[in-house]
Design a protein around this motif. Sequence first.
Motif, short mmCIF file in Angstrom:
data_model
loop_
_atom_site.label_atom_id
_atom_site.label_comp_id
_atom_site.label_asym_id
_atom_site.label_seq_id
_atom_site.Cartn_x
_atom_site.Cartn_y
_atom_site.Cartn_z
N ASP A 99 -9.41 0.53 19.74
CA ASP A 99 -8.75 0.27 21.02
C ASP A 99 -7.25 0.55 20.93
N ILE A 100 -6.95 1.83 20.71
CA ILE A 100 -5.58 2.31 20.54
C ILE A 100 -5.29 3.35 21.62
N LEU A 101 -4.16 3.23 22.30
CA LEU A 101 -3.71 4.22 23.27
C LEU A 101 -2.30 4.65 22.90
N ILE A 102 -2.14 5.97 22.68
CA ILE A 102 -0.83 6.55 22.36
C ILE A 102 -0.59 7.68 23.35
N GLU A 103 0.51 7.61 24.11
CA GLU A 103 0.72 8.61 25.14
C GLU A 103 2.20 8.93 25.33
N LYS A 104 2.44 10.13 25.84
CA LYS A 104 3.78 10.59 26.21
C LYS A 104 4.72 10.57 25.01
N CYS A 105 4.36 11.35 24.01
CA CYS A 105 5.16 11.43 22.79
C CYS A 105 5.59 12.86 22.51
N VAL A 106 6.77 13.00 21.94
CA VAL A 106 7.24 14.27 21.41
C VAL A 106 7.09 14.21 19.90
N ILE A 107 6.40 15.21 19.32
CA ILE A 107 6.20 15.27 17.87
C ILE A 107 6.78 16.58 17.36
N GLU A 108 7.74 16.47 16.42
CA GLU A 108 8.43 17.66 15.91
C GLU A 108 8.67 17.53 14.41
N ARG A 109 8.73 18.69 13.75
CA ARG A 109 9.06 18.77 12.33
C ARG A 109 8.06 18.04 11.44
N THR A 110 6.79 18.06 11.82
CA THR A 110 5.74 17.46 10.99
C THR A 110 4.87 18.54 10.37
N ARG A 111 4.30 18.24 9.20
CA ARG A 111 3.28 19.14 8.65
C ARG A 111 1.94 18.94 9.36
N SER A 112 1.61 17.69 9.66
CA SER A 112 0.36 17.36 10.33
C SER A 112 0.69 16.46 11.52
N PRO A 113 0.75 16.99 12.73
CA PRO A 113 1.17 16.17 13.86
C PRO A 113 0.32 14.91 14.07
N ILE A 114 -1.02 15.05 13.94
CA ILE A 114 -1.93 13.93 14.16
C ILE A 114 -2.90 13.87 12.99
N PHE A 115 -3.02 12.70 12.36
CA PHE A 115 -3.87 12.53 11.18
C PHE A 115 -4.67 11.24 11.34
N LEU A 116 -5.99 11.38 11.51
CA LEU A 116 -6.90 10.25 11.61
C LEU A 116 -7.80 10.25 10.38
N ARG A 117 -7.93 9.09 9.72
CA ARG A 117 -8.60 9.07 8.42
C ARG A 117 -9.35 7.76 8.19
N ILE A 118 -10.59 7.87 7.74
CA ILE A 118 -11.33 6.76 7.14
C ILE A 118 -11.48 7.06 5.65
N GLY A 119 -11.21 6.06 4.79
CA GLY A 119 -11.41 6.18 3.36
C GLY A 119 -12.06 4.92 2.82
N SER A 120 -12.24 4.87 1.51
CA SER A 120 -12.91 3.71 0.90
C SER A 120 -12.20 3.26 -0.36
N ARG A 121 -10.87 3.16 -0.30
CA ARG A 121 -10.11 2.64 -1.44
C ARG A 121 -10.52 1.21 -1.76
N GLY A 122 -10.58 0.36 -0.75
CA GLY A 122 -11.08 -1.00 -0.92
C GLY A 122 -10.21 -1.91 -1.75
N ARG A 123 -8.90 -1.89 -1.54
CA ARG A 123 -8.01 -2.77 -2.29
C ARG A 123 -7.98 -4.15 -1.63
N LEU A 124 -8.39 -5.18 -2.41
CA LEU A 124 -8.45 -6.54 -1.91
C LEU A 124 -7.88 -7.49 -2.95
N LEU A 125 -7.88 -8.79 -2.65
CA LEU A 125 -7.49 -9.77 -3.64
C LEU A 125 -8.54 -9.86 -4.74
N PRO A 126 -8.14 -10.12 -5.97
CA PRO A 126 -9.12 -10.32 -7.05
C PRO A 126 -10.12 -11.41 -6.68
N GLY A 127 -11.40 -11.13 -6.94
CA GLY A 127 -12.44 -12.10 -6.65
C GLY A 127 -13.08 -11.97 -5.29
#
Length: 502
Positions: free
Chosen positions: A341-369
């Motif tokens: 439930d994210i809405l992002i609108e009316k933006c200027v994007i300049e000087r980026t290598r990747s203007p928009i980057f959406l990612r799911i990963g599975s690093r899974g860093r949590l508290l011990p235990g």
Amino acid sequence: MKTVILPITLAISCLSLLGAAPSQSSKWESSLRTDLNAMADRLTATLKPWSVPARTFKVEDHGAVADSETVNTTSIQKAIDACTKAGGGVVLLAGGDYVTGTVDLKSGVMLEIAKDSRLLGSLSLSDYPERIAKRKTVMDTHMGMHQSLIFAENVERIWIRGEGVIDFRGTKKNFTGAQTIAATPGRPFGIRVLDSRQILIENITLKDSACWMQNYMNCEDMIFQGMKVINQANHNNDGLDIDGCRRVIIRDCLINAEDDAMCIKGASLMPTEDVLIENSTFVTNCNALKIGTDTQGDFRRIYARNLRLGGVPIDMPSLRGKRECSTGITLATVDGGDVEDILIEKCVIERTRSPIFLRIGSRGRLLPGMPPAKIGALRRIVIEDITGQDNFRQGSSISGINGGMIEDVVIRRVNIGMVGGGTEQMVNGKVPENEKGYPDAQGYSRNGLPSFGFYVRHAQRIQFEKIVVTPAKPDARPLMAAGKNVKDITLDGSPIFTSSKD
């Protein structure tokens, strides 16, 4: 790798033969817009500065000397303590340059730095004693971040403002240490606020922290407005990090950061909800507007509008003289939290290598235990009305993983320019899966994805509309390309990819 690409000319021609299909997002998108506009109106109407008692506590009355040399930690703390004991008021620095080590901001205190005055961070690390969080978080446990110039925990009604400057003097010369994604020993944060509420940072200039400039964890009812952050003095120079916070307005701010500029995290293990970000500029050598890297909590109902995002322009300072950055917008989950439930609108994007980057990963860093993290969801995202020039070669990416599909995304009315010059080798290049890796776009074919517009993988129900990406030089890559495991990807109502295997 076999990348399945439907030529864009074919996709467009299908419109005349089949007609535009009904929007697959119409039901959830309409609800999302209604909810987020109501949230923005509610925050604007109800989230207001708290009333400051008409009491002023001058730090000079407690022994402070504004000579840019005397360390005034004890005197400033005495003024803060007297202010909170009296029921609140203003602690005023108005006589010049005040050097200090760590001070503990307490309930009911407005810290005001008057025009032509500065609060200067001590250059001695011994003036920054550790403040160990009472409630364990992933950040404290894994990254050992316990030092800062300004610290607050379990307080309410705190305010930092003024036409003066807080200069943390955290340059590499004064506080050494390597760039890292782990602990940063010897380099204090600027401001750390934990488990607190009713926080206002207003019309103040914050300059040159030794590490992150600001970190707010599990806080509620926060306003950041008219704030200027210049944090190009050292490694890991984030601009503003809110972590597991609720009911937040960020407006009319300028942040120039060596690391992530405007970053929303989840290391507090708490949800982030109801955030309005508007009318601001976030420039960086890393990521301009980001959800991640720590994503242990959930993120929902975040509305960003009227922003300038990207690399550092030529008229602003940059630590290494870099003008390009990694991404304009990063939305990522790698530690189990849901981003939705994210809405992002009316933006200027300049000087980026990747203007928009959406990612799911599975690093899974949590508290011990803690039990292993699930794979988080990334869904119900709308990004629209994006313009800008001078973007670099990598391209934008929407990439989940096996068992973690990005779904229900609308990207609409994008018209940006980029350098071009992509090659046939990039078209057929293998994009790393890197499921447990750090979720930064530079780890995924930084020099050029198989497409100059958008690369899609492990994703379904992704709707593109009116996408224009213009290379300045001829580019051998197509506008759009897909890796494996894609379903229901459309451009202007027509399907553009078939299912594919790497």
